[in-house]
Design a protein around this motif. Structure first.
Motif, mmCIF file in Angstrom:
data_model
loop_
_atom_site.group_PDB
_atom_site.id
_atom_site.type_symbol
_atom_site.label_atom_id
_atom_site.label_comp_id
_atom_site.label_asym_id
_atom_site.label_seq_id
_atom_site.Cartn_x
_atom_site.Cartn_y
_atom_site.Cartn_z
ATOM 1 N N ALA A 1 0.833 -1.205 0.000
ATOM 2 C CA ALA A 1 0.000 0.000 0.000
ATOM 3 C C ALA A 1 0.866 1.253 0.000
ATOM 4 C CB ALA A 1 -0.925 -0.012 1.218
ATOM 5 N N ILE A 2 1.938 1.254 0.785
ATOM 6 C CA ILE A 2 2.813 2.427 0.851
ATOM 7 C C ILE A 2 3.516 2.649 -0.487
ATOM 8 C CG2 ILE A 2 4.892 3.364 1.931
ATOM 9 C CD1 ILE A 2 4.037 1.941 4.515
ATOM 10 N N VAL A 3 4.077 1.580 -1.056
ATOM 11 C CA VAL A 3 4.796 1.700 -2.324
ATOM 12 C C VAL A 3 3.857 2.160 -3.434
ATOM 13 C CG1 VAL A 3 5.993 0.398 -4.125
ATOM 14 C CG2 VAL A 3 6.587 0.037 -1.728
ATOM 15 N N CYS A 4 2.681 1.558 -3.516
ATOM 16 C CA CYS A 4 1.727 1.930 -4.557
ATOM 17 C C CYS A 4 1.283 3.378 -4.418
ATOM 18 C CB CYS A 4 0.512 1.005 -4.511
ATOM 19 S SG CYS A 4 0.827 -0.671 -5.105
ATOM 20 N N MET A 5 1.028 3.815 -3.188
ATOM 21 C CA MET A 5 0.550 5.175 -2.985
ATOM 22 C C MET A 5 1.621 6.196 -3.322
ATOM 23 S SD MET A 5 -2.291 6.492 -2.108
ATOM 24 C CE MET A 5 -2.684 8.237 -2.193
ATOM 25 N N VAL A 6 2.852 5.948 -2.898
ATOM 26 C CA VAL A 6 3.950 6.872 -3.197
ATOM 27 C C VAL A 6 4.204 6.926 -4.700
ATOM 28 C CG1 VAL A 6 6.428 7.258 -2.910
ATOM 29 C CG2 VAL A 6 5.037 6.633 -0.932
ATOM 30 N N ALA A 7 4.200 5.759 -5.354
ATOM 31 C CA ALA A 7 4.435 5.715 -6.796
ATOM 32 C C ALA A 7 3.334 6.447 -7.558
ATOM 33 C CB ALA A 7 4.529 4.266 -7.268
ATOM 34 N N LEU A 8 2.080 6.261 -7.143
ATOM 35 C CA LEU A 8 0.971 6.927 -7.824
ATOM 36 C C LEU A 8 1.044 8.442 -7.639
ATOM 37 C CD1 LEU A 8 -1.654 6.795 -9.424
ATOM 38 C CD2 LEU A 8 -2.869 6.504 -7.258
ATOM 39 N N ALA A 9 1.353 8.882 -6.417
ATOM 40 C CA ALA A 9 1.462 10.317 -6.162
ATOM 41 C C ALA A 9 2.556 10.941 -7.020
ATOM 42 C CB ALA A 9 1.735 10.555 -4.679
ATOM 43 N N ALA A 10 3.701 10.263 -7.116
ATOM 44 C CA ALA A 10 4.792 10.777 -7.944
ATOM 45 C C ALA A 10 4.399 10.795 -9.415
ATOM 46 C CB ALA A 10 6.046 9.921 -7.736
ATOM 47 N N PHE A 11 3.710 9.745 -9.861
ATOM 48 C CA PHE A 11 3.284 9.659 -11.265
ATOM 49 C C PHE A 11 2.321 10.787 -11.611
ATOM 50 C CE2 PHE A 11 0.006 8.109 -14.226
ATOM 51 C CZ PHE A 11 0.793 7.879 -15.344
ATOM 52 N N VAL A 12 1.338 11.023 -10.762
ATOM 53 C CA VAL A 12 0.335 12.045 -11.054
ATOM 54 C C VAL A 12 0.941 13.440 -10.990
ATOM 55 C CG1 VAL A 12 -1.827 13.078 -10.232
ATOM 56 C CG2 VAL A 12 -1.583 10.599 -10.323
ATOM 57 N N ARG A 13 1.876 13.653 -10.083
ATOM 58 C CA ARG A 13 2.440 14.984 -9.895
ATOM 59 C C ARG A 13 3.492 15.346 -10.941
ATOM 60 N NH1 ARG A 13 1.733 18.129 -5.541
ATOM 61 N NH2 ARG A 13 0.561 17.310 -3.761
ATOM 62 N N THR A 14 4.303 14.393 -11.342
ATOM 63 C CA THR A 14 5.496 14.729 -12.113
ATOM 64 C C THR A 14 5.465 14.309 -13.577
ATOM 65 O OG1 THR A 14 6.621 12.656 -11.484
ATOM 66 C CG2 THR A 14 6.882 14.547 -10.011
ATOM 67 N N SER A 15 4.654 13.327 -13.940
ATOM 68 C CA SER A 15 4.693 12.827 -15.311
ATOM 69 C C SER A 15 3.755 13.627 -16.206
ATOM 70 C CB SER A 15 4.311 11.342 -15.354
ATOM 71 O OG SER A 15 2.938 11.170 -15.091
ATOM 72 N N ARG A 16 4.058 13.604 -17.492
ATOM 73 C CA ARG A 16 3.210 14.272 -18.476
ATOM 74 C C ARG A 16 1.817 13.648 -18.496
ATOM 75 N NH1 ARG A 16 4.329 17.259 -23.149
ATOM 76 N NH2 ARG A 16 2.701 17.102 -24.768
ATOM 77 N N THR A 17 1.774 12.315 -18.422
ATOM 78 C CA THR A 17 0.480 11.634 -18.400
ATOM 79 C C THR A 17 -0.305 11.986 -17.149
ATOM 80 O OG1 THR A 17 1.398 9.791 -19.679
ATOM 81 C CG2 THR A 17 -0.650 9.389 -18.482
ATOM 82 N N GLY A 18 0.391 12.089 -16.016
ATOM 83 C CA GLY A 18 -0.283 12.463 -14.785
ATOM 84 C C GLY A 18 -0.906 13.844 -14.864
ATOM 85 N N ARG A 19 -0.192 14.778 -15.448
ATOM 86 C CA ARG A 19 -0.752 16.123 -15.615
ATOM 87 C C ARG A 19 -1.933 16.104 -16.586
ATOM 88 N NH1 ARG A 19 4.824 17.330 -15.277
ATOM 89 N NH2 ARG A 19 5.048 17.367 -17.555
ATOM 90 N N ALA A 20 -1.828 15.261 -17.603
ATOM 91 C CA ALA A 20 -2.961 15.134 -18.530
ATOM 92 C C ALA A 20 -4.174 14.545 -17.819
ATOM 93 C CB ALA A 20 -2.551 14.257 -19.713
ATOM 94 N N MET A 21 -3.945 13.629 -16.890
ATOM 95 C CA MET A 21 -5.053 13.072 -16.122
ATOM 96 C C MET A 21 -5.716 14.151 -15.274
ATOM 97 S SD MET A 21 -3.389 9.426 -14.960
ATOM 98 C CE MET A 21 -4.846 8.865 -14.097
ATOM 99 N N GLN A 22 -4.919 15.005 -14.658
ATOM 100 C CA GLN A 22 -5.496 16.085 -13.862
ATOM 101 C C GLN A 22 -6.305 17.037 -14.734
ATOM 102 O OE1 GLN A 22 -2.874 17.804 -10.710
ATOM 103 N NE2 GLN A 22 -1.306 16.504 -11.632
ATOM 104 N N ALA A 23 -5.771 17.354 -15.930
ATOM 105 C CA ALA A 23 -6.491 18.252 -16.835
ATOM 106 C C ALA A 23 -7.798 17.618 -17.300
ATOM 107 C CB ALA A 23 -5.598 18.582 -18.028
ATOM 108 N N THR A 24 -7.769 16.327 -17.617
ATOM 109 C CA THR A 24 -8.980 15.643 -18.064
ATOM 110 C C THR A 24 -10.017 15.595 -16.951
ATOM 111 O OG1 THR A 24 -7.660 14.272 -19.556
ATOM 112 C CG2 THR A 24 -9.877 13.506 -19.056
ATOM 113 N N ALA A 25 -9.567 15.390 -15.719
ATOM 114 C CA ALA A 25 -10.489 15.351 -14.591
ATOM 115 C C ALA A 25 -11.153 16.709 -14.370
ATOM 116 C CB ALA A 25 -9.750 14.908 -13.331
#
Length: 309
Positions: free
Chosen positions: A155-179
């Motif tokens: 749970a810790i590894v998945c949550m940290v990885a997801l937070a980093a992915f959403v915050r720093t990756s181009r796809t993560g930023r696109a997900m925020q924009a789509t939301a």
């Protein structure tokens, strides 16, 4: 009260599993405003996918060597089903009235249950699941099993990885924009269909991790295990703030701890002996949800999608 540390630990482990499943609900809802009630069955199929890999490995193979392969098998099954559901069942109904995809999700849930039941005819009584060696480990007055350690670490590894992915990756930023605004995001060059598929795939991945961890923790899996776990995970997502990935994990932890403590202590309150024990754990989970929503209708961390990362 001397058992309180143990109950808090039990709630932490249980809540971690709820949180892993709840993230799938909250990501899909945050992007396409869809409550995927088949997500509990995706969690279940991940567990059976991991078991199918284990049963086809060479006899006597170390569980530690088998574990990565089991995780890979469970993830492949869950992600394929999640992405297939989006492409074949939900996308054609994207512009339909909201009741249509909701009914479709319920139908898909039942279909997945029956598919696994037919593939594993003895899944009704529970399929034995391999256990991690070692344990229980003692931390003061707290007993911790190997499966609990795996669940918490995952749970810790998945949550940290997801937070980093959403915050720093181009796809993560696109997900925020789509939301925030899918139409504007599409005008800005974001492939919203691709983003939606990625959201379903990430939800399936987290569900598979939770399914594997559940099998390792409890020692067996069943074809209908996804219904109750999915319902609790959806409750956790609403409790934390639907559409908020941090809220989903927080809601899972709060729900798990409340459920563990209610099961242990409600029966000790004078006049409430009939309202305690494990049989009432589900009831008290929903009582907690109702109380929180009466005080804070948007959930603990709020449901604004802009705040979820």
């Amino acid at each position: 009260m001397h058992t309180l540390p143990q109950q808090l630990a039990n709630g932490l482990f249980l809540g971690s599993m709820y949180g892993l499943i709840a993230i799938g609900y909250t990501m899909v809802y945050g992007i396409v405003q869809l409550i995927n009630f088949a997500h509990g069955e995706i969690y279940m199929t991940g567990a059976f996918g991991a078991l199918a890999v284990y049963t086809n490995l060479p006899s006597g193979m170390s569980i530690w060597l088998a574990l990565p392969l089991m995780l890979l098998g469970g993830v492949l099954v869950s992600v394929l089903i999640a992405v297939g559901a989006e492409r074949l069942a939900y996308r054609p109904l994207r512009n339909a009235p909201r009741l249509a995809p909701l009914i479709t999700a319920i139908g898909l849930s039942l279909a997945l249950q029956q598919a696994v039941f037919n593939w594993y005819p003895d899944a009704k009584s529970g399929k034995p699941f391999p256990q991690l060696p070692g344990g229980p480990f003692h931390l003061g007055s707290i007993d911790i099993q190997s499966g609990d350690i795996f669940l918490l670490a995952a749970a810790i590894v998945c949550m940290v990885a997801l937070a980093a992915f959403v915050r720093t990756s181009r796809t993560g930023r696109a997900m925020q924009a789509t939301a925030q605004d899918p139409d504007t995001a599409q005008l800005m060059g974001v492939d919203t269909n691709r983003i939606i598929i990625i959201a379903f795939a990430i939800g399936g991945l987290f569900a598979a991790v939770a399914g594997l961890a559940s099998g390792l923790k409890y020692g067996q899996i069943q074809y209908n295990m996804g219904f109750q776990a999915g319902l609790k995970a959806f409750t956790a997502a609403v409790l934390g703030g639907i559409g908020n990935i941090y809220g989903a994990m927080l809601g899972g932890l709060v729900l798990g701890i409340a459920e563990a403590c209610a099961s242990a202590y409600i029966a000790n309150i004078p006049g409430m002996q009939q309202l305690g024990g494990g049989g009432w754990a589900n009831v008290w989970a929903f009582v907690l949800l109702i109380v929180v929503l009466l005080v804070r209708p948007q959930g603990l961390l709020g449901e604004r999608v802009a705040d979820r990362a």
